[in-house]
Structures are given as structure tokens and as C-alpha cells.
Write a protein that holds these residues in place. Structure first.
Motif, mmCIF file in Angstrom:
data_model
loop_
_atom_site.group_PDB
_atom_site.id
_atom_site.type_symbol
_atom_site.label_atom_id
_atom_site.label_comp_id
_atom_site.label_asym_id
_atom_site.label_seq_id
_atom_site.Cartn_x
_atom_site.Cartn_y
_atom_site.Cartn_z
ATOM 1 N N ARG A 69 32.546 32.271 -72.031
ATOM 2 C CA ARG A 69 32.168 30.994 -72.623
ATOM 3 C C ARG A 69 31.303 31.240 -73.856
ATOM 4 N NH1 ARG A 69 33.402 26.714 -69.314
ATOM 5 N NH2 ARG A 69 33.937 27.291 -67.177
ATOM 6 N N TYR A 70 31.674 30.587 -74.939
ATOM 7 C CA TYR A 70 30.951 30.696 -76.201
ATOM 8 C C TYR A 70 30.469 29.309 -76.615
ATOM 9 C CZ TYR A 70 33.229 35.275 -76.717
ATOM 10 O OH TYR A 70 33.669 36.568 -76.530
ATOM 11 N N TRP A 71 29.571 29.312 -77.598
ATOM 12 C CA TRP A 71 29.263 28.066 -78.300
ATOM 13 C C TRP A 71 30.259 27.934 -79.446
ATOM 14 C CZ3 TRP A 71 26.542 24.395 -76.312
ATOM 15 C CH2 TRP A 71 25.423 24.667 -75.516
ATOM 16 N N LEU A 72 30.896 26.777 -79.554
ATOM 17 C CA LEU A 72 31.764 26.499 -80.695
ATOM 18 C C LEU A 72 31.055 25.488 -81.590
ATOM 19 C CD1 LEU A 72 35.553 25.959 -80.878
ATOM 20 C CD2 LEU A 72 34.052 24.195 -81.821
ATOM 21 N N LYS A 73 30.920 25.837 -82.869
ATOM 22 C CA LYS A 73 30.265 24.940 -83.820
ATOM 23 C C LYS A 73 31.266 24.502 -84.875
ATOM 24 C CE LYS A 73 26.016 24.323 -86.471
ATOM 25 N NZ LYS A 73 26.646 23.516 -87.526
ATOM 26 N N SER A 74 31.426 23.199 -85.006
ATOM 27 C CA SER A 74 32.294 22.620 -86.026
ATOM 28 C C SER A 74 31.557 21.450 -86.650
ATOM 29 C CB SER A 74 33.616 22.148 -85.410
ATOM 30 O OG SER A 74 34.452 21.562 -86.382
ATOM 31 N N GLY A 75 31.328 21.515 -87.963
ATOM 32 C CA GLY A 75 30.493 20.503 -88.595
ATOM 33 C C GLY A 75 29.092 20.583 -88.036
ATOM 34 N N SER A 76 28.560 19.449 -87.596
ATOM 35 C CA SER A 76 27.214 19.435 -87.014
ATOM 36 C C SER A 76 27.255 19.365 -85.489
ATOM 37 C CB SER A 76 26.436 18.223 -87.556
ATOM 38 O OG SER A 76 27.156 17.024 -87.330
ATOM 39 N N ARG A 77 28.454 19.528 -84.897
ATOM 40 C CA ARG A 77 28.604 19.440 -83.441
ATOM 41 C C ARG A 77 28.713 20.832 -82.832
ATOM 42 N NH1 ARG A 77 29.799 15.276 -80.117
ATOM 43 N NH2 ARG A 77 30.847 15.692 -78.126
ATOM 44 N N ARG A 78 28.025 21.044 -81.713
ATOM 45 C CA ARG A 78 28.082 22.317 -81.003
ATOM 46 C C ARG A 78 28.440 22.042 -79.547
ATOM 47 N NH1 ARG A 78 23.267 26.726 -80.121
ATOM 48 N NH2 ARG A 78 22.626 25.178 -78.577
ATOM 49 N N GLN A 79 29.462 22.767 -79.045
ATOM 50 C CA GLN A 79 29.952 22.549 -77.685
ATOM 51 C C GLN A 79 30.218 23.886 -76.991
ATOM 52 O OE1 GLN A 79 33.137 19.643 -79.280
ATOM 53 N NE2 GLN A 79 32.831 18.975 -77.175
ATOM 54 N N ARG A 80 30.136 23.848 -75.671
ATOM 55 C CA ARG A 80 30.505 25.020 -74.879
ATOM 56 C C ARG A 80 32.022 25.068 -74.766
ATOM 57 N NH1 ARG A 80 26.489 28.679 -72.856
ATOM 58 N NH2 ARG A 80 27.922 29.056 -71.123
ATOM 59 N N VAL A 81 32.578 26.276 -74.898
ATOM 60 C CA VAL A 81 34.026 26.408 -74.847
ATOM 61 C C VAL A 81 34.395 27.712 -74.155
ATOM 62 C CG1 VAL A 81 34.175 27.567 -77.102
ATOM 63 C CG2 VAL A 81 36.147 26.293 -76.232
ATOM 64 N N LEU A 82 35.476 27.669 -73.403
ATOM 65 C CA LEU A 82 36.046 28.856 -72.769
ATOM 66 C C LEU A 82 37.192 29.341 -73.646
ATOM 67 C CD1 LEU A 82 35.910 30.555 -70.095
ATOM 68 C CD2 LEU A 82 37.765 29.110 -69.263
ATOM 69 N N VAL A 83 37.176 30.615 -74.020
ATOM 70 C CA VAL A 83 38.162 31.161 -74.949
ATOM 71 C C VAL A 83 39.066 32.146 -74.208
ATOM 72 C CG1 VAL A 83 38.525 32.444 -77.096
ATOM 73 C CG2 VAL A 83 36.562 30.907 -76.868
ATOM 74 N N GLU A 84 40.361 31.935 -74.333
ATOM 75 C CA GLU A 84 41.324 32.832 -73.707
ATOM 76 C C GLU A 84 42.280 33.361 -74.776
ATOM 77 O OE1 GLU A 84 42.888 34.961 -70.488
ATOM 78 O OE2 GLU A 84 41.106 33.695 -70.592
ATOM 79 N N PRO A 85 42.152 34.641 -75.180
ATOM 80 C CA PRO A 85 43.100 35.204 -76.154
ATOM 81 C C PRO A 85 44.520 35.192 -75.595
ATOM 82 C CG PRO A 85 41.155 36.607 -75.945
ATOM 83 C CD PRO A 85 41.091 35.605 -74.827
ATOM 84 N N ALA A 86 45.486 34.904 -76.452
ATOM 85 C CA ALA A 86 46.883 34.852 -76.025
ATOM 86 C C ALA A 86 47.735 35.882 -76.756
ATOM 87 C CB ALA A 86 47.455 33.453 -76.243
ATOM 88 N N GLN A 87 47.562 35.991 -78.079
ATOM 89 C CA GLN A 87 48.364 36.908 -78.873
ATOM 90 C C GLN A 87 47.515 37.497 -79.996
ATOM 91 O OE1 GLN A 87 51.570 34.040 -79.896
ATOM 92 N NE2 GLN A 87 52.980 35.456 -78.908
ATOM 93 N N GLN A 88 47.931 38.689 -80.447
ATOM 94 C CA GLN A 88 47.287 39.339 -81.590
ATOM 95 C C GLN A 88 48.354 39.732 -82.597
ATOM 96 O OE1 GLN A 88 44.825 42.734 -80.715
ATOM 97 N NE2 GLN A 88 44.504 43.248 -82.858
ATOM 98 N N LEU A 89 48.023 39.576 -83.877
ATOM 99 C CA LEU A 89 48.966 39.907 -84.944
ATOM 100 C C LEU A 89 48.940 41.402 -85.221
ATOM 101 C CD1 LEU A 89 50.936 38.945 -87.158
ATOM 102 C CD2 LEU A 89 48.958 38.713 -88.668
ATOM 103 N N ASP A 90 50.108 42.033 -85.180
ATOM 104 C CA ASP A 90 50.262 43.428 -85.579
ATOM 105 C C ASP A 90 50.498 43.443 -87.087
ATOM 106 O OD1 ASP A 90 51.131 46.006 -86.205
ATOM 107 O OD2 ASP A 90 52.150 46.269 -84.288
#
Length: 491
Positions: A351-372
Motif C-alpha cells: 500500500r502506497y500513498w497516491l497523490k494527484s493534484g491536492s488529494r492524497r489517498q491510500r492505494v494498493l498497487v499490483e504490477p501486471a506487466q513490464q515493457l521490454d
């Protein structure tokens, strides 16, 4: 003496701005590419040949250049590389912003570092740019870092590229080599969804095809110079969505005034317009638009304003005020692409803090794919290493509000912050809303129970849940938010 100098600079800047007749808005651009491809030298030459270097700067440049080159010219890169470490190592580390103008328009250029270690600084410069000048050393061609920078620029919404094939003089102005590199990059650009590419053979040090043409050395090339290509470029529009303003501050100088302050990040607004406050969904009308010195009849993207509404509405910092007939996406799950910026990368399920504009929220991040970057393919990935470019799933604890990054850079961009270190670990772009609000962990299931508070507390204190407390997520929702969750499941 300082006051006179500053006044002279302001007068010169005003004079240069008055020359701009084609486009009153400056074109924002970045230079990018691998290390030692000549980015700082190219921009330094642009500044020099467009007469953007003042007399005192020219004198300092001649003084600071350790030695003149074979052409008797100073080291133009010193106009951009101002840090002591940059001058000692001969590389760009931080982003350097410079202003220059031609007779047709004005420009703000960001010289970004080519070193892989400073990829995050390059991403910062690309986030506000309309166009990318991508440099390639004619002797080495496209490198992995060249591909990385092109990909990041594309992810950041840049759809105009000037491919500057630099140091063309060191390969004897070989047209076949120029054509080979141009073809290879245009194939890469097409795979990234970019079709607007202008390839130009350049000798940044000699100034050939930078501001002045190099036909004397390259009679086979009849295209534009770097400056001419920049003059024809277009400024990215911010009008693809309705009105957007993230609330930065609630202004209450007295009991008779309540205003909501922020910078317009999309569309326009005028008194009388109906707006909705997200995520609460409260509706009101705009009664007045105030700035620091006057009352405005309208406001557009980029304006810093205070909105006064016709009724009392509960609005806090981080809320978004939007036009009622063109609203952003709302939900608990979103898809995104991001660039990992720290050595620890992006950890699955953290779980990370996600900041967009002036809003900050807790978010769960799940990687799905990576670019080769070598093959250009997206491969399945469980985590993202530093400088990795990936696709991820975001799961929020509370209702989130976004546009796609393609529609609006401000309301579609975000950064991830590690809650343990407060480091910015990634920069990302929203690509869309997830169709399901189920857990982003494969094989997991989410059950939502709506119970009276006392019964819920009693249930959670039981042996069954006490034994598996770490696997249970408690979310106390308002009636409106609960309806949104259930609607998402039904859909």
C-alpha cells in the motif's frame, strides 16, 4: 547595479515576447536521449544562435570553457549544465529550463539528463512538454536509453518528436546512415502510437541545421532546421474535458466570505455555471470568480482562482470541482502505467500513498506487466524494478476521481509515495477505470456486508475473524458510497 541589470533583462524579455506573432503561448519542449548524445550542446547552440545569450553570460561562458574546440567556439553545454558535479563529470544531472524565442514564437526548453540513474528527472521534464527533441549519436544509433526516453515521453502524452541525428559531421555526412537511423526510429515510434516524427541531420557543435541550414555540407537534405521544426509544432490542448479544479485551500477571511481556491486544470468556468463537487456529489452554481486583484467574468485552464458558490457546500482540500455535464471517472479501481523511480522499485501488494493534484489517498498497487525495451513487448511481471515501465492495477480504499491521462494531464497523472520513507517511488498515468472492484489479487474474493455498526463490531470480535484479522478489510461507507460499490459489482 543589480536592479539596473534586472530591469534590462525584463525589458529584453518583453521585447522578445512582442516579436512572437504566430503563437502567444510558449511551446514547451524537452531534449532527451542517451548520455553524451549532445543534448546540452544542442540547446546551448540554439540559445546562442537565437541571440538568447546575454553579453555577461557569453563572457562567463568564454571564461568557464576550459579550452576552445577546433572551431574556436566555447563549450555550449555550460549554458545548461550549471551544477558543479555536471561540469566535473561532463553529464547532465538535473533538469535545466531555458527560455528563447524566434521571430515567429517563443519556447521553454527543458534539458533533461541522459544517464539511466537520473531517468526520474527526465520523466519530470516530459510531464509538461508538448514536444520532444530526441537526440541520437549518428555513430552509435538507437540505444536502450534512447528507447526508454522515447517510451517515457510517449507515456507522458507527447505525440510530436523531432529526431535530431547529431554528430553527423563525424561520419562524413553519410546520408545512408541518416536514412537507416530515421527508418529504425520511425518504426519504434509507430509501435508507440506516434506518427509525427521529423528527422533532421545535425551537427550541434557546428550549428548545422540547428538554427541555420547545413546545405553546404549536406546538399542531400532539404528539410527544416531544428528551429523551423519547432516553429511549426502545436501546443497540446487542455480543453479535451470539461471544467476541472482541484481544491487547494478553503478561503475564509471573514464570516461573509467563503471561497474555494485552486488552479483550473481543464476547461473553463463562468458565473452562473452549474458545478458538482466530487467525490461527495454536491451540486451548486458559481456566483463569482475572484483573483488576487479583480473579479473575473470567466476562467480557463492555467488560471489560479477563487470560486464563490451560491450556497453553503461542504468542500475540503483535495475535493475536485467539475462541470456538471462532463464529469471525470469515479471508482475504487483503476488501470495505470507508471515509471518506477527508486532502487526498491514497486513491490506487489504494497500500500502506497497516491497523490494527484491536492488529494492524497491510500492505494494498493499490483504490477501486471513490464515493457521490454529491447523487444518492445509487454511481459508479465510481479514487480517493477527501478526505471521499469509497467502496467499496474490500483485499488483504493475510498472513492477516487480521475480523467485518463490522454484526456487531461493534470487530472490523469499521479505520484506514488512510500509511507515508510516518504520517498516518491513512481510517477504514473491513469489509462482507464477497472470494470470490476474485486480484489486485484488473483484468486481472492471480496465480500461486502452491510450491517448495523454494533452488529458489525460484534461479528468482527468473534473467533473466526479474530483468527484471520490480517486478511479482512474493514471499510465504513456512507450510504452513497455503498451504492457506488454495489453498482460497480452489478455492472
Amino acid at each position: 547595479m543589480t536592479t539596473v541589470s534586472n530591469l534590462a533583462e525584463q525589458q529584453q524579455l518583453a521585447s522578445e515576447t512582442q516579436k512572437v506573432t504566430r503563437d502567444s503561448r510558449p511551446l514547451r519542449l524537452i531534449t532527451c536521449g542517451s548520455v553524451d548524445d549532445g543534448k546540452s550542446t544542442l540547446i546551448g547552440r540554439l540559445l546562442w544562435d537565437t541571440k538568447a545569450v546575454k553579453e555577461d553570460q557569453a563572457a562567463a561562458l568564454n571564461r568557464d570553457s576550459a579550452k576552445q574546440n577546433d572551431l574556436g567556439l566555447p563549450d555550449f553545454a555550460l549554458l545548461l549544465d550549471g551544477l558543479q558535479a555536471e561540469r566535473e563529470q561532463g553529464i547532465t544531472i538535473d533538469v535545466a529550463y531555458r527560455y528563447f524565442a524566434t521571430e515567429k514564437r517563443s519556447f521553454i526548453v527543458a534539458d533533461t539528463p541522459g544517464h539511466e540513474q537520473y531517468t526520474r528527472n527526465m520523466a519530470t521534464g516530459a510531464s509538461t512538454a508538448d514536444l520532444a527533441v530526441l537526440l541520437v549519436d549518428a555513430r552509435t544509433g538507437l540505444l536502450e536509453q534512447t528507447r526508454r526516453h522515447a517510451t517515457i515521453a510517449t507515456l507522458m502524452g507527447i505525440r510530436q518528436f523531432v529526431l535530431a541525428i547529431n554528430k553527423i559531421d563525424l561520419i562524413g555526412y553519410d546520408k545512408a546512415r541518416f536514412d537507416e537511423i530515421s527508418h529504425e526510429f520511425k518504426e519504434l515510434a509507430l509501435s508507440l502510437g506516434v506518427r509525427q516524427v521529423t528527422a533532421i541531420p545535425v551537427s550541434a557543435l557546428k550549428g548545422e541545421n540547428v538554427v541555420y541550414d547545413g546545405r553546404a555540407s549536406m546538399p542531400w537534405y532539404d528539410g527544416p532546421t531544428i528551429a523551423e521544426a519547432l516553429e511549426k509544432a502545436t501546443v497540446r490542448s487542455s480543453q479535451t474535458v470539461g471544467f476541472r479544479m482541484s481544491v487547494q485551500r478553503v478561503s475564509r477571511p471573514g464570516e461573509s466570505f467563503r471561497g474555494y481556491q485552486g488552479t483550473v486544470s481543464g476547461g473553463s468556468v463562468k458565473p452562473g455555471d452549474s458545478i458538482v463537487v466530487l467525490p461527495s456529489g454536491m451540486i451548486a452554481n458559481v456566483s463569482k470568480i475572484v483573483t488576487f486583484d479583480l473579479v473575473r467574468n470567466a476562467a480557463v485552464a492555467g488560471d489560479a482562482i477563487t470560486l464563490v458558490l451560491d450556497r453553503q457546500v461542504d468542500i475540503a482540500r483535495g475535493d475536485m470541482i467539475v462541470t456538471i455535464d462532463s464529469q471525470p471517472m469515479q471508482g475504487l479501481g483503476f488501470d495505470a502505467q507508471l515509471v518506477a523511480l527508486q532502487p526498491e522499485g514497486i513491490e506487489p501488494g504494497k500500500r502506497y500513498w497516491l497523490k494527484s493534484g491536492s488529494r492524497r489517498q491510500r492505494v494498493l498497487v499490483e504490477p501486471a506487466q513490464q515493457l521490454d525495451l529491447k523487444s518492445g513487448k509487454w511481459n508479465t511481471a510481479e514487480r517493477l524494478p527501478m526505471n521499469g515501465i509497467g502496467k499496474v492495477h490500483l485499488a483504493f480504499e475510498e472513492q477516487a476521481v480521475f480523467d485518463t491521462y490522454e484526456q487531461n494531464r493534470s487530472t490523469g497523472a499521479f505520484i506514488l509515495i512510500d509511507p515508510d520513507t516518504n520517498n516518491t517511488v513512481a510517477g504514473g498515468m491513469i489509462t482507464g477505470k477497472r470494470s470490476s472492484v474485486s480484489s486485484i489479487h488473483d484468486g481472492d474474493a471480496r465480500v461486502i456486508l452491510s450491517l448495523p455498526a454494533d452488529l458489525a463490531d460484534q461479528l468482527m470480535s468473534g473467533e473466526l475473524f479474530a483468527a484471520r484479522r490480517d486478511e479482512v478489510e474493514i471499510r465504513r461507507l456512507s450510504a452513497g458510497k455503498a451504492r457506488d460499490v454495489l453498482d460497480g459489482i452489478d455492472g
